[in-house]
Design a protein around this motif. Structure first.
Motif, PDB file in Angstrom:
ATOM      1  N   THR A 186       0.768  -1.098  -0.059  1.00 56.01           N
ATOM      2  CA  THR A 186       0.127  -0.166   0.149  1.00 56.01           C
ATOM      3  C   THR A 186       0.818   1.165  -0.057  1.00 56.01           C
ATOM      4  OG1 THR A 186      -1.674   1.135   1.277  1.00 56.01           O
ATOM      5  CG2 THR A 186      -0.095  -0.055   2.551  1.00 56.01           C
ATOM      6  N   LYS A 187       0.430   2.254  -0.407  1.00 55.92           N
ATOM      7  CA  LYS A 187       1.149   3.517  -0.294  1.00 55.92           C
ATOM      8  C   LYS A 187       0.500   4.536   0.840  1.00 55.92           C
ATOM      9  CE  LYS A 187       3.027   2.396  -4.255  1.00 55.92           C
ATOM     10  NZ  LYS A 187       3.481   0.904  -4.009  1.00 55.92           N
ATOM     11  N   ASP A 188      -0.329   4.021   1.551  1.00 56.03           N
ATOM     12  CA  ASP A 188      -1.143   4.629   2.621  1.00 56.03           C
ATOM     13  C   ASP A 188       0.086   5.010   3.539  1.00 56.03           C
ATOM     14  OD1 ASP A 188      -3.503   4.523   1.667  1.00 56.03           O
ATOM     15  OD2 ASP A 188      -4.066   2.857   2.670  1.00 56.03           O
ATOM     16  N   ASN A 189      -0.027   6.042   4.398  1.00 59.43           N
ATOM     17  CA  ASN A 189       0.974   6.449   5.620  1.00 59.43           C
ATOM     18  C   ASN A 189       0.672   5.337   6.727  1.00 59.43           C
ATOM     19  OD1 ASN A 189       1.092   8.712   3.969  1.00 59.43           O
ATOM     20  ND2 ASN A 189       0.330  10.126   5.515  1.00 59.43           N
ATOM     21  N   VAL A 190       1.939   5.152   7.219  1.00 57.64           N
ATOM     22  CA  VAL A 190       1.864   4.267   8.309  1.00 57.64           C
ATOM     23  C   VAL A 190       2.278   4.826   9.685  1.00 57.64           C
ATOM     24  CG1 VAL A 190       4.332   3.433   7.924  1.00 57.64           C
ATOM     25  CG2 VAL A 190       2.706   1.999   9.240  1.00 57.64           C
ATOM     26  N   TRP A 191       1.779   4.440  10.559  1.00 52.65           N
ATOM     27  CA  TRP A 191       2.016   5.263  12.024  1.00 52.65           C
ATOM     28  C   TRP A 191       2.362   4.388  13.183  1.00 52.65           C
ATOM     29  CZ3 TRP A 191      -0.638   4.599  16.430  1.00 52.65           C
ATOM     30  CH2 TRP A 191      -1.908   3.723  16.392  1.00 52.65           C
ATOM     31  N   LEU A 192       2.864   4.974  14.107  1.00 48.77           N
ATOM     32  CA  LEU A 192       3.318   4.174  15.423  1.00 48.77           C
ATOM     33  C   LEU A 192       3.397   5.046  16.557  1.00 48.77           C
ATOM     34  CD1 LEU A 192       6.417   4.824  16.381  1.00 48.77           C
ATOM     35  CD2 LEU A 192       6.890   3.671  14.121  1.00 48.77           C
ATOM     36  N   GLY A 193       3.133   4.573  17.671  1.00 45.66           N
ATOM     37  CA  GLY A 193       3.378   5.382  19.027  1.00 45.66           C
ATOM     38  C   GLY A 193       4.369   4.716  19.884  1.00 45.66           C
ATOM     39  N   THR A 194       5.069   5.615  20.543  1.00 47.46           N
ATOM     40  CA  THR A 194       6.379   5.069  21.324  1.00 47.46           C
ATOM     41  C   THR A 194       6.312   6.004  22.382  1.00 47.46           C
ATOM     42  OG1 THR A 194       8.252   4.100  21.479  1.00 47.46           O
ATOM     43  CG2 THR A 194       8.217   6.149  20.216  1.00 47.46           C
ATOM     44  N   LYS A 220       3.353  10.162  18.575  1.00 45.05           N
ATOM     45  CA  LYS A 220       2.729   9.337  17.208  1.00 45.05           C
ATOM     46  C   LYS A 220       3.548   9.995  16.306  1.00 45.05           C
ATOM     47  CE  LYS A 220      -1.533   8.425  14.666  1.00 45.05           C
ATOM     48  NZ  LYS A 220      -2.827   8.728  14.624  1.00 45.05           N
ATOM     49  N   PHE A 221       4.314   8.977  15.687  1.00 39.88           N
ATOM     50  CA  PHE A 221       5.146   9.121  14.331  1.00 39.88           C
ATOM     51  C   PHE A 221       4.221   8.615  13.156  1.00 39.88           C
ATOM     52  CE2 PHE A 221       8.310   9.024  17.772  1.00 39.88           C
ATOM     53  CZ  PHE A 221       9.045  10.327  17.665  1.00 39.88           C
ATOM     54  N   GLU A 222       4.861   9.262  12.183  1.00 37.24           N
ATOM     55  CA  GLU A 222       4.232   8.809  10.916  1.00 37.24           C
ATOM     56  C   GLU A 222       5.265   8.666   9.732  1.00 37.24           C
ATOM     57  OE1 GLU A 222       0.110  10.110   8.880  1.00 37.24           O
ATOM     58  OE2 GLU A 222       1.668  11.617   8.259  1.00 37.24           O
ATOM     59  N   MET A 223       5.286   7.726   8.772  1.00 36.38           N
ATOM     60  CA  MET A 223       5.994   7.575   7.689  1.00 36.38           C
ATOM     61  C   MET A 223       5.012   7.490   6.416  1.00 36.38           C
ATOM     62  SD  MET A 223       9.248   7.317   6.583  1.00 36.38           S
ATOM     63  CE  MET A 223      10.364   6.886   7.873  1.00 36.38           C
ATOM     64  N   THR A 224       5.421   8.306   5.549  1.00 37.15           N
ATOM     65  CA  THR A 224       4.670   8.286   4.157  1.00 37.15           C
ATOM     66  C   THR A 224       5.804   7.571   3.140  1.00 37.15           C
ATOM     67  OG1 THR A 224       6.016  10.455   3.276  1.00 37.15           O
ATOM     68  CG2 THR A 224       3.855  10.866   4.591  1.00 37.15           C
ATOM     69  N   TYR A 225       4.824   7.160   2.189  1.00 35.51           N
ATOM     70  CA  TYR A 225       5.568   6.405   0.948  1.00 35.51           C
ATOM     71  C   TYR A 225       6.544   7.289   0.304  1.00 35.51           C
ATOM     72  CZ  TYR A 225       6.014   4.225  -3.588  1.00 35.51           C
ATOM     73  OH  TYR A 225       6.732   3.487  -4.718  1.00 35.51           O
ATOM     74  N   LYS A 226       6.246   8.360   0.328  1.00 35.89           N
ATOM     75  CA  LYS A 226       7.200   9.502  -0.534  1.00 35.89           C
ATOM     76  C   LYS A 226       8.492   9.662   0.333  1.00 35.89           C
ATOM     77  CE  LYS A 226       7.444  14.329  -2.014  1.00 35.89           C
ATOM     78  NZ  LYS A 226       6.716  15.592  -1.910  1.00 35.89           N
ATOM     79  N   ASP A 227       8.138   9.689   1.684  1.00 39.25           N
ATOM     80  CA  ASP A 227       9.490  10.093   2.538  1.00 39.25           C
ATOM     81  C   ASP A 227      10.230   8.691   2.713  1.00 39.25           C
ATOM     82  OD1 ASP A 227       8.821  12.602   2.998  1.00 39.25           O
ATOM     83  OD2 ASP A 227       8.072  12.190   5.005  1.00 39.25           O
ATOM     84  N   TRP A 228       9.839   7.473   2.617  1.00 41.99           N
ATOM     85  CA  TRP A 228      10.288   6.194   2.735  1.00 41.99           C
ATOM     86  C   TRP A 228      10.982   5.973   1.600  1.00 41.99           C
ATOM     87  CZ3 TRP A 228      12.776   3.491   5.980  1.00 41.99           C
ATOM     88  CH2 TRP A 228      12.971   2.220   5.519  1.00 41.99           C
ATOM     89  N   THR A 229      10.452   6.253   0.086  1.00 42.71           N
ATOM     90  CA  THR A 229      11.279   5.914  -0.954  1.00 42.71           C
ATOM     91  C   THR A 229      12.415   7.052  -1.106  1.00 42.71           C
ATOM     92  OG1 THR A 229       9.400   7.210  -1.938  1.00 42.71           O
ATOM     93  CG2 THR A 229       9.288   4.771  -2.353  1.00 42.71           C
ATOM     94  N   ALA A 230      12.235   8.166  -0.826  1.00 41.76           N
ATOM     95  CA  ALA A 230      13.233   9.365  -0.721  1.00 41.76           C
ATOM     96  C   ALA A 230      14.450   8.776   0.047  1.00 41.76           C
ATOM     97  CB  ALA A 230      12.869  10.644  -0.439  1.00 41.76           C
TER      98      ALA A 230
END
Length: 153
Positions: free
Chosen positions: A99-107, A134-144
């Motif tokens: 998926t290209k949806d943003n993914v999140w996590l909490g720590t 709460k953190f987020e990673m986008t597809y765009k940020d990950w591929t970059a």
């Protein structure tokens, strides 16, 4: 050292790792059941383990249903060896293939995990649960990030 897809048979050792951590501990170890692990590994997402001498020393699990990093944990004695980064990267590569949806996590704040995720390129977007970051990673940020890693190697 072997990193491989997690199997249902790994759940007992996954639980040992989860309950061995010194930060981001569970208030009650029974909050995460073997059935929860099975569901996240087989229905909701996928997981990976790192094995050294037939012992699981770390694992990661991603949840496609809620677009969430459900778990990334290491036995304390195996931290700071690059294993967590490998589990993290394999997990995110797989997630963004699905998926290209943003993914999140909490720590928890002021933990090694917070530093780890910031260094890995996650963006703080607020709070979650009991005062977690709460953190987020986008597809765009990950591929970059992956592209920059390739260019610099």
């Amino acid at each position: 050292m072997t990193i491989r897809e997690a199997k249902i048979e790994d759940i007992k050792q996954i639980q040992i790792v989860r309950n061995s951590v010194l930060e981001n501990t569970l208030s009650n170890p029974n909050l995460v059941t073997d059935e929860d692990c099975r569901e996240f590994l087989t229905i909701r997402g996928k997981g990976w383990v790192c094995e050294i001498d037939n012992e699981i020393v770390g694992f990661s699990i991603v949840d496609l249903k809620d677009n969430n990093i459900w778990a990334l944990f290491m036995k304390p004695e195996f931290e700071k060896k690059g294993i967590g980064k490998q589990l993290h990267d394999i997990m995110l590569d797989w997630y963004f293939e699905q998926t290209k949806d943003n993914v999140w996590l909490g720590t928890s704040p002021m933990t090694r995990a917070e530093i780890f995720y910031r260094k890995a390129g996650w963006t703080e977007i607020g709070t979650h649960g009991k005062n977690e970051i709460k953190f987020e990673m986008t597809y765009k940020d990950w591929t970059a990030k992956k592209q920059n890693q390739t260019l610099s190697s």
